[in-house]
Every structure is written in structure tokens, then in C-alpha cells.
Design an enzyme around this catalytic site. Structure first.
Site, PDB file in Angstrom:
ATOM      1  CB  CYS A   1       3.412   5.412   5.191  1.00  0.00           C
ATOM      2  SG  CYS A   1       3.901   4.524   6.662  1.00  0.00           S
TER       3      CYS A   1
ATOM      4  CG  HIS B   1      -0.376   0.229   2.533  1.00  0.00           C
ATOM      5  ND1 HIS B   1      -1.137   0.486   3.658  1.00  0.00           N
ATOM      6  CD2 HIS B   1       0.916   0.236   2.966  1.00  0.00           C
ATOM      7  CE1 HIS B   1      -0.351   0.618   4.705  1.00  0.00           C
ATOM      8  NE2 HIS B   1       0.887   0.481   4.317  1.00  0.00           N
TER       9      HIS B   1
ATOM     10  CG  HIS C   1       2.750  -3.454   6.323  1.00  0.00           C
ATOM     11  ND1 HIS C   1       3.818  -3.092   7.121  1.00  0.00           N
ATOM     12  CD2 HIS C   1       2.252  -2.301   5.807  1.00  0.00           C
ATOM     13  CE1 HIS C   1       3.942  -1.768   7.104  1.00  0.00           C
ATOM     14  NE2 HIS C   1       3.012  -1.257   6.310  1.00  0.00           N
TER      15      HIS C   1
ATOM     16  CG  ASP D   1      -2.454 -13.361   0.427  1.00  0.00           C
ATOM     17  OD1 ASP D   1      -1.594 -12.693   1.033  1.00  0.00           O
ATOM     18  OD2 ASP D   1      -2.276 -14.543   0.080  1.00  0.00           O
ATOM     19  CG  HIS D   2       0.713 -12.403  -2.330  1.00  0.00           C
ATOM     20  ND1 HIS D   2       0.365 -13.026  -1.155  1.00  0.00           N
ATOM     21  CD2 HIS D   2       2.051 -12.566  -2.459  1.00  0.00           C
ATOM     22  CE1 HIS D   2       1.440 -13.561  -0.602  1.00  0.00           C
ATOM     23  NE2 HIS D   2       2.478 -13.287  -1.368  1.00  0.00           N
TER      24      HIS D   2
ATOM     25  CG  HIS E   1       5.360   0.579   2.555  1.00  0.00           C
ATOM     26  ND1 HIS E   1       4.738   1.780   2.286  1.00  0.00           N
ATOM     27  CD2 HIS E   1       4.835   0.156   3.722  1.00  0.00           C
ATOM     28  CE1 HIS E   1       3.900   2.078   3.258  1.00  0.00           C
ATOM     29  NE2 HIS E   1       3.919   1.094   4.157  1.00  0.00           N
TER      30      HIS E   1
ATOM     31  CD  GLU F   1       0.690  -0.773   9.023  1.00  0.00           C
ATOM     32  OE1 GLU F   1      -0.044  -0.212   8.207  1.00  0.00           O
ATOM     33  OE2 GLU F   1       1.435  -0.152   9.802  1.00  0.00           O
TER      34      GLU F   1
END
Lengths: 150, 135
Positions: free
Chosen positions: A33, A14, A41, A79-80, A39, A130
Site C-alpha cells: 500500500c 490512495h 479501490h 469518487d474518481h 493504487h 475497502e
């Protein structure tokens, strides 16, 4: 009333950025951020449902049903993925973990409460880490929840 | 009000089965947990007691008392046991994590000498746990 919690994991990218702010303001508010390339998580998700125990099974909710709903409604969507670009609702709101936590609560509430309708099942809490150092919880009050219990 | 939590661990086996279901229903409802030979878990129990700090000791309760109570009432009863066969309450109801949490509450609540039992949390695995607040 028994509270059952299951943990799930997903990984996503994100960027925290608000188009209504200037470039300088975005850098000041979101710091690293705000990196334009984004980047990622490894998120840890906790889903808590509250309900009475079915005397025939000894269960509040069949875990296979819970896993299926969370996989279909949340994990498969997030996811991903790049949250800003791949997830419809984050094209117009910043994908902070606060917003993500609320979004997951909204995605899960109706299907979980439908599958457990006979037993008055309620989605009690969604908690999202996170990183291992920060977490957010969305726990609206409902009939069974004790005030202040998070 | 201060809340004190103590952890204990036990390992046990169980299976899920309802004698009023047909074998097919049992397999459908309980899946692989219906294997009559049982399977096992390492359980973690967290007992949370709420109370006021005693000004002379600085404590809500003596943690050693809680440790001994947990050992006598829960660990000795359930550790290294086949829950369905060796823990009488689970002869008639499934030893699900839900029922284990409720049972541990009823074992401990009447025997706590100090403070008020606030929560029983039982982890079946690190990714699955149940909380019971006594009602």
C-alpha cells in the site's frame, strides 16, 4: 427507533504513507500500500440513520434528501479522486479506510441531523468496505443506540 | 447469548400516499413512489433471534419452527400481494420499508416459542434496508 441503511459506491486512489516515518519504516508498516504511484479501490459505503417513523409519511427520512446529502458531501468529493492529493484532509493524515470512515462520518453528521432535526434523526453508523474482504465501521454511542450494536 | 438469523424472501407491490395530503403534496413528498397503480420489489427479511444454546440439542431454537412461523405469519400475508390493498394494516399507513419492519416484528414477537426476538431487517433492494429492534 428505526434504523435505515442505504448503500453507495465510489472509486478512488490512495497511497498509505506517513512523512514522519523513514522510507524503510513506511514500507514495513504499509507494505504494498506504500507504492509511491498509488493504487485504487471500489469502496462500498453504508450510511445508517436512526429515528422515529413520521406518521404522515411512514418514513424515517426521505431517501431523496439522504441521497442528495451523501452525493454532495461525500461521493462528489471522493469518487474518481486521488484521496491523498485531491481531498484536503488527507494531505495531513494517511487515507486509510479507518480515517476515511471517520472523515465520512464527520462530513455527514451535521447535514443529516439538520435535515432530520424535527424527528430527532441521528447519524447512527458509517460503514465502509475497502474490498469485499475488509470493512470498517464508525458508530459512536448515542441516545438510541444499543451498546455493542454494530 | 447466541444470535441466529433466518432469511426469507417475498415479492410485493406498493405505493405511498397520504389521503390528508393534496395530490400535489403527495407527488412532492413521495415522488415516483406515489404512482397509484403501484410498483414492486423483491423483499428480503432477516429475522434474528437471541438465546442460549440448549445443551441437549446444541441449538438456540429449531430453525424449522422459525421457517414455518415466518412462512405462516409473514410470507403468506405479503408474498405476491399489493400491500396497500391486501394487507389490512397498510390500508391506513404507508407500506414503507420502515413500517414493514415494525409490522413483521409485531407479527413474530408474540409467537416465538424459543429465544427472544432481537432484530428484524427488511431489504427493499440490496442497497436499502431497515433494522428494527422492537423499541
Amino acid at each position: 427507533m428505526v434504523y435505515l441503511t442505504r448503500r453507495y459506491r465510489f472509486s478512488a486512489g490512495h497511497r498509505l504513507h506517513n512523512d514522519d516515518l523513514s522510507a524503510e519504516e513506511n514500507r514495513r508498516v504499509y507494505g504494498k500500500c506504500n507504492n509511491p504511484n498509488g493504487h485504487g479501490h471500489n469502496y462500498l459505503l453504508e450510511v445508517t440513520v436512526a429515528g422515529s417513523i413520521d406518521p404522515a409519511t411512514g418514513m424515517v427520512l426521505d431517501l431523496v434528501a439522504l441521497d442528495g446529502i451523501v452525493a454532495e458531501r461525500v461521493i462528489d468529493k471522493l469518487d474518481h479522486k486521488n484521496l491523498n492529493l485531491d481531498v484536503e484532509n488527507f494531505r495531513t493524515q494517511v487515507p486509510t479506510t479507518e480515517n476515511l470512515c471517520l472523515e465520512i462520518y464527520k462530513l455527514l453528521r451535521t447535514p443529516l441531523e439538520q435535515v432530520g432535526a424535527e424527528r430527532g434523526l441521528q447519524l447512527d453508523r458509517v460503514r465502509l468496505e475497502e474490498t469485499s474482504l475488509n470493512s470498517f465501521a464508525c458508530a459512536p454511542e448515542h441516545a438510541g443506540r444499543k451498546k455493542g450494536m454494530v | 447469548m447466541i444470535y441466529v438469523t433466518r432469511r426469507a424472501e417475498f415479492s410485493a407491490s406498493h405505493y405511498y400516499h397520504n389521503p390528508s395530503f393534496t395530490p400535489e403534496e403527495n407527488r412532492r413528498v413521495f415522488g415516483k413512489c406515489n404512482n397509484p397503480l403501484g410498483h414492486g420489489h423483491n423483499y428480503t427479511v432477516e429475522v434474528t433471534v437471541g438465546g442460549e444454546i440448549d445443551p441437549t440439542t446444541g441449538m438456540v431454537l429449531d430453525l424449522k419452527e422459525l421457517k414455518i412461523l415466518l412462512e405462516q405469519e409473514v410470507i403468506q400475508l405479503m408474498d405476491h400481494k399489493f400491500l396497500n390493498k391486501e394487507v389490512p394494516v397498510f390500508a391506513e399507513k404507508n407500506p414503507t420499508t420502515e413500517n414493514i419492519a415494525v409490522e413483521i416484528w409485531s407479527l413474530l414477537a408474540p409467537k416465538l416459542a424459543h429465544g427472544k426476538l432481537h432484530r428484524i431487517r427488511v431489504y427493499e433492494t440490496s442497497d436499502l434496508y431497515v433494522d428494527y429492534y422492537g423499541e
